[in-house]
Design a protein around this motif. Structure first.
Motif, PDB file in Angstrom:
ATOM      1  N   LEU A  31       0.855  -1.180   0.000  1.00 46.02           N
ATOM      2  CA  LEU A  31       0.000   0.000   0.000  1.00 46.02           C
ATOM      3  C   LEU A  31       0.897   1.237   0.000  1.00 46.02           C
ATOM      4  CD1 LEU A  31      -3.002   0.934   0.189  1.00 46.02           C
ATOM      5  CD2 LEU A  31      -2.642   1.141   2.656  1.00 46.02           C
ATOM      6  N   LEU A  32       0.824   2.010  -1.083  1.00 52.31           N
ATOM      7  CA  LEU A  32       1.744   3.120  -1.293  1.00 52.31           C
ATOM      8  C   LEU A  32       0.995   4.441  -1.392  1.00 52.31           C
ATOM      9  CD1 LEU A  32       3.877   1.530  -4.173  1.00 52.31           C
ATOM     10  CD2 LEU A  32       4.271   1.322  -1.705  1.00 52.31           C
ATOM     11  N   ASP A  33       1.726   5.522  -1.148  1.00 53.25           N
ATOM     12  CA  ASP A  33       1.213   6.833  -1.496  1.00 53.25           C
ATOM     13  C   ASP A  33       1.226   6.966  -3.022  1.00 53.25           C
ATOM     14  OD1 ASP A  33       0.793   7.641   1.123  1.00 53.25           O
ATOM     15  OD2 ASP A  33       2.828   8.433   1.342  1.00 53.25           O
ATOM     16  N   PRO A  34       0.521   7.962  -3.568  1.00 54.48           N
ATOM     17  CA  PRO A  34       0.529   8.129  -5.024  1.00 54.48           C
ATOM     18  C   PRO A  34       1.951   8.224  -5.574  1.00 54.48           C
ATOM     19  CG  PRO A  34      -1.133   9.535  -4.034  1.00 54.48           C
ATOM     20  CD  PRO A  34      -0.348   8.947  -2.894  1.00 54.48           C
ATOM     21  N   LEU A  35       2.135   7.681  -6.760  1.00 51.25           N
ATOM     22  CA  LEU A  35       3.449   7.627  -7.396  1.00 51.25           C
ATOM     23  C   LEU A  35       3.555   8.652  -8.522  1.00 51.25           C
ATOM     24  CD1 LEU A  35       3.786   3.746  -7.731  1.00 51.25           C
ATOM     25  CD2 LEU A  35       5.015   5.208  -6.112  1.00 51.25           C
ATOM     26  N   GLY A  36       4.786   9.001  -8.859  1.00 52.10           N
ATOM     27  CA  GLY A  36       5.025   9.828 -10.030  1.00 52.10           C
ATOM     28  C   GLY A  36       4.695   9.078 -11.304  1.00 52.10           C
ATOM     29  N   TYR A  37       4.617   9.805 -12.398  1.00 49.35           N
ATOM     30  CA  TYR A  37       4.199   9.226 -13.672  1.00 49.35           C
ATOM     31  C   TYR A  37       5.127   8.110 -14.125  1.00 49.35           C
ATOM     32  CZ  TYR A  37       3.083   8.900 -18.646  1.00 49.35           C
ATOM     33  OH  TYR A  37       2.741   8.436 -19.890  1.00 49.35           O
ATOM     34  N   LEU A  38       6.429   8.319 -14.045  1.00 43.70           N
ATOM     35  CA  LEU A  38       7.371   7.343 -14.588  1.00 43.70           C
ATOM     36  C   LEU A  38       7.348   6.043 -13.795  1.00 43.70           C
ATOM     37  CD1 LEU A  38      10.388   9.680 -15.416  1.00 43.70           C
ATOM     38  CD2 LEU A  38       8.617   8.842 -16.966  1.00 43.70           C
ATOM     39  N   ASP A  39       7.315   6.133 -12.477  1.00 43.29           N
ATOM     40  CA  ASP A  39       7.253   4.924 -11.659  1.00 43.29           C
ATOM     41  C   ASP A  39       5.976   4.146 -11.949  1.00 43.29           C
ATOM     42  OD1 ASP A  39       9.681   5.309 -10.407  1.00 43.29           O
ATOM     43  OD2 ASP A  39       8.823   6.367  -8.694  1.00 43.29           O
ATOM     44  N   PHE A  40       4.864   4.853 -12.041  1.00 44.34           N
ATOM     45  CA  PHE A  40       3.601   4.167 -12.281  1.00 44.34           C
ATOM     46  C   PHE A  40       3.592   3.519 -13.666  1.00 44.34           C
ATOM     47  CE2 PHE A  40      -0.834   3.564 -13.283  1.00 44.34           C
ATOM     48  CZ  PHE A  40      -1.337   3.053 -12.087  1.00 44.34           C
ATOM     49  N   LEU A  41       4.163   4.202 -14.649  1.00 40.38           N
ATOM     50  CA  LEU A  41       4.195   3.657 -15.997  1.00 40.38           C
ATOM     51  C   LEU A  41       5.008   2.369 -16.048  1.00 40.38           C
ATOM     52  CD1 LEU A  41       3.624   3.712 -18.990  1.00 40.38           C
ATOM     53  CD2 LEU A  41       5.399   5.463 -19.272  1.00 40.38           C
ATOM     54  N   ARG A  42       6.146   2.323 -15.355  1.00 42.29           N
ATOM     55  CA  ARG A  42       6.916   1.078 -15.361  1.00 42.29           C
ATOM     56  C   ARG A  42       6.146  -0.046 -14.674  1.00 42.29           C
ATOM     57  NH1 ARG A  42      12.417  -1.302 -12.683  1.00 42.29           N
ATOM     58  NH2 ARG A  42      12.297  -3.210 -13.944  1.00 42.29           N
ATOM     59  N   LEU A  43       5.537   0.258 -13.530  1.00 39.58           N
ATOM     60  CA  LEU A  43       4.748  -0.758 -12.837  1.00 39.58           C
ATOM     61  C   LEU A  43       3.611  -1.270 -13.712  1.00 39.58           C
ATOM     62  CD1 LEU A  43       4.543   0.784  -9.259  1.00 39.58           C
ATOM     63  CD2 LEU A  43       5.521  -1.453  -9.821  1.00 39.58           C
ATOM     64  N   MET A  44       2.974  -0.383 -14.430  1.00 43.30           N
ATOM     65  CA  MET A  44       1.845  -0.774 -15.261  1.00 43.30           C
ATOM     66  C   MET A  44       2.310  -1.675 -16.412  1.00 43.30           C
ATOM     67  SD  MET A  44      -1.071   1.699 -16.892  1.00 43.30           S
ATOM     68  CE  MET A  44       0.173   2.892 -17.397  1.00 43.30           C
ATOM     69  N   GLU A  45       3.399  -1.312 -17.051  1.00 37.84           N
ATOM     70  CA  GLU A  45       3.839  -2.088 -18.213  1.00 37.84           C
ATOM     71  C   GLU A  45       4.257  -3.506 -17.829  1.00 37.84           C
ATOM     72  OE1 GLU A  45       6.350  -1.864 -22.295  1.00 37.84           O
ATOM     73  OE2 GLU A  45       6.519  -0.176 -20.903  1.00 37.84           O
ATOM     74  N   GLU A  46       4.807  -3.691 -16.644  1.00 35.86           N
ATOM     75  CA  GLU A  46       5.326  -5.002 -16.262  1.00 35.86           C
ATOM     76  C   GLU A  46       4.373  -5.786 -15.357  1.00 35.86           C
ATOM     77  OE1 GLU A  46       9.467  -5.180 -15.240  1.00 35.86           O
ATOM     78  OE2 GLU A  46       9.919  -3.363 -16.386  1.00 35.86           O
ATOM     79  N   ALA A  47       3.180  -5.244 -15.102  1.00 37.39           N
ATOM     80  CA  ALA A  47       2.216  -5.945 -14.253  1.00 37.39           C
ATOM     81  C   ALA A  47       1.656  -7.170 -14.975  1.00 37.39           C
ATOM     82  CB  ALA A  47       1.078  -5.008 -13.873  1.00 37.39           C
ATOM     83  N   ALA A  48       1.338  -8.199 -14.186  1.00 32.00           N
ATOM     84  CA  ALA A  48       0.653  -9.364 -14.744  1.00 32.00           C
ATOM     85  C   ALA A  48      -0.796  -9.028 -15.046  1.00 32.00           C
ATOM     86  CB  ALA A  48       0.732 -10.533 -13.763  1.00 32.00           C
ATOM     87  N   VAL A  49      -1.392  -8.172 -14.228  1.00 35.49           N
ATOM     88  CA  VAL A  49      -2.768  -7.734 -14.418  1.00 35.49           C
ATOM     89  C   VAL A  49      -2.937  -6.406 -13.690  1.00 35.49           C
ATOM     90  CG1 VAL A  49      -3.611  -8.987 -12.383  1.00 35.49           C
ATOM     91  CG2 VAL A  49      -5.206  -8.449 -14.242  1.00 35.49           C
ATOM     92  N   VAL A  50      -3.801  -5.555 -14.208  1.00 35.38           N
ATOM     93  CA  VAL A  50      -4.122  -4.285 -13.577  1.00 35.38           C
ATOM     94  C   VAL A  50      -5.589  -4.317 -13.164  1.00 35.38           C
ATOM     95  CG1 VAL A  50      -4.329  -1.788 -13.907  1.00 35.38           C
ATOM     96  CG2 VAL A  50      -2.376  -3.014 -14.879  1.00 35.38           C
ATOM     97  N   VAL A  51      -5.859  -3.915 -11.915  1.00 34.84           N
ATOM     98  CA  VAL A  51      -7.230  -3.829 -11.395  1.00 34.84           C
ATOM     99  C   VAL A  51      -7.470  -2.368 -11.041  1.00 34.84           C
ATOM    100  CG1 VAL A  51      -8.857  -4.636  -9.654  1.00 34.84           C
ATOM    101  CG2 VAL A  51      -7.055  -6.176 -10.488  1.00 34.84           C
ATOM    102  N   THR A  52      -8.493  -1.751 -11.628  1.00 38.40           N
ATOM    103  CA  THR A  52      -8.628  -0.302 -11.510  1.00 38.40           C
ATOM    104  C   THR A  52     -10.077   0.123 -11.663  1.00 38.40           C
ATOM    105  OG1 THR A  52      -7.723   1.797 -12.373  1.00 38.40           O
ATOM    106  CG2 THR A  52      -8.296   0.114 -13.990  1.00 38.40           C
ATOM    107  N   ASP A  53     -10.360   1.384 -11.343  1.00 39.89           N
ATOM    108  CA  ASP A  53     -11.616   2.012 -11.734  1.00 39.89           C
ATOM    109  C   ASP A  53     -11.351   3.313 -12.486  1.00 39.89           C
ATOM    110  OD1 ASP A  53     -10.797   3.676  -9.661  1.00 39.89           O
ATOM    111  OD2 ASP A  53     -12.483   3.220  -8.345  1.00 39.89           O
ATOM    112  N   SER A  54     -10.124   3.472 -12.951  1.00 46.38           N
ATOM    113  CA  SER A  54      -9.697   4.683 -13.654  1.00 46.38           C
ATOM    114  C   SER A  54     -10.058   4.629 -15.122  1.00 46.38           C
ATOM    115  CB  SER A  54      -8.178   4.838 -13.511  1.00 46.38           C
ATOM    116  OG  SER A  54      -7.655   5.740 -14.468  1.00 46.38           O
ATOM    117  N   GLY A  55     -10.318   5.802 -15.709  1.00 46.54           N
ATOM    118  CA  GLY A  55     -10.549   5.874 -17.142  1.00 46.54           C
ATOM    119  C   GLY A  55      -9.261   5.812 -17.940  1.00 46.54           C
ATOM    120  N   GLY A  56      -8.300   6.654 -17.574  1.00 43.67           N
ATOM    121  CA  GLY A  56      -7.058   6.730 -18.338  1.00 43.67           C
ATOM    122  C   GLY A  56      -6.262   5.444 -18.329  1.00 43.67           C
TER     123      GLY A  56
END
Length: 365
Positions: free
Chosen positions: A263-288
């Protein structure tokens, strides 16, 4: 010859990724004075600064600092402050992006001041008027002179609502412009190693919509879903401030801080982008995030009853699910065993949407 002054409005973090490529496309052209107005709708100033630095945006030319509040309070404060900016700056065009309160507030001011409005991400519709974003989208499009569309459904929606063909421009997705530009830089970030996730399957999770986090019952379901996912794979959960506040308010923080949950505080764009690209699956309610995972071809489970971005389902890897912990975990497990889809990316999601917008605004096309 006088320079054409264009004001681009940002209010919350998703706006930054959309305005950054457009500002660059405008700023590199002669005879254009491209300026950024930050309403300060997003109250995390430190994170705003991080996003501006990482996206290569200059300091905002105007910062309004309106802060948080109810929808009415926030919209009213933005309108009052932005009206003074319009009087002082006398812009030729005002660009608004997305669907936050700043978007509709600045559109209303611009229309009443007889300044042309350009809406980036026009025409997206969920059909759910219970979502404040849906109301913002509909009103902004009615006020806009230029309607810049990311996907074919947007063109169809705008035509059905009476928009004139000369107003509607299918240009692609400026958020993908930012992703394309910064993808390699994001891959160099050490966030995965810092979290001890090297080589491990993990789920990346975000939850912030009021329907999922503002009341104890659904947020308890989110906590249960997170813990059950963590029994199967690591879960990285950068939590929105509203989500963190509700976890504390409802006494759920200890329950979610289980083994396997980061459980993390919000991340910067670059960190989040790397996590997203290498995730096995993303669970979200975000549009973007639905759009970004579609481009990256990462499996995405969207915890919503509808989406205003149907191309992410028909062309991408996204699917809608109800907030049912067992069903979500089961579907996540199913997706782990599947090869990533290769359906191709949506039309014009190629990193050049901002250039197409600039050409229209400047009459170059």
């Amino acid at each position: 010859m006088s320079r054409q002054k264009i004001l681009s409005v940002v209010g919350a973090r998703p706006n930054f990724m959309k305005v950054a490529p457009l500002h660059r496309a405008l700023d590199e052209r002669e005879g254009v004075d491209s300026r950024i107005v930050h309403t300060g709708q997003h109250y995390d100033e430190e994170m705003s600064d991080v996003f501006f630095r990482q996206l290569g945006l200059p300091e905002p030319d105007v910062y309004l600092g309106v802060g948080s509040g109810t929808h009415a309070e926030q919209t009213a404060r933005v309108m009052t402050a932005f009206e003074e900016v319009v009087f002082d700056e006398e812009p030729d065009v005002i660009v608004v992006v997305g669907d936050v309160n700043s978007t509709v507030a600045c559109s209303l001011v611009a229309a009443k001041c007889h300044v042309p409005v350009a809406h980036v991400e026009a025409g997206l519709r969920s059909g759910d008027r219970d979502m404040p974003e849906e109301v913002n989208r509909v009103v902004t499009d009615q006020l806009s002179d230029y309607l810049f569309v990311t996907e074919p459904s947007g063109v169809d929606n705008l035509r059905a609502e009476g928009a004139h063909d000369e107003q509607v421009h299918f240009v692609g997705n400026v958020m993908i412009d930012s992703l394309v530009q910064f993808r390699k830089k994001a891959q160099q970030r050490p966030i995965i190693e810092d979290l001890g996730l090297g080589g491990a399957d993990y789920a990346l999770m975000t939850m912030h919509r009021p329907s999922n986090v503002d009341h104890k019952e659904p947020l308890t379901e989110v906590v249960q879903m997170t813990r059950q996912l963590a029994d199967r794979l690591e879960v990285v959960f950068p939590a929105h401030p509203r989500t963190q506040n509700r976890l504390d308010e409802f006494g759920l923080r200890e329950q979610i801080e289980a083994p396997g949950v980061h459980l993390l505080d919000p991340l910067g764009y670059l960190d989040f982008l790397r996590l997203m690209e290498e995730a096995a699956v993303v669970v979200t309610d975000s549009g973007g995030i639905q759009e970004e995972t579609t481009f990256l071809q990462v499996p995405c489970l969207t915890i919503r009853e509808n989406t205003e971005r149907p191309v992410t389902i028909t062309k991408g890897t996204n699917e809608l699910l109800s907030l049912d912990p067992e069903a979500v975990v089961k579907r996540a497990e199913d997706r782990l065993g599947q090869a990533r889809a290769a359906n191709g990316r949506p039309d014009k999601w190629d990193g050049h949407a901002a250039e197409r917008i600039a050409e229209v605004l400047l009459g170059e096309g």
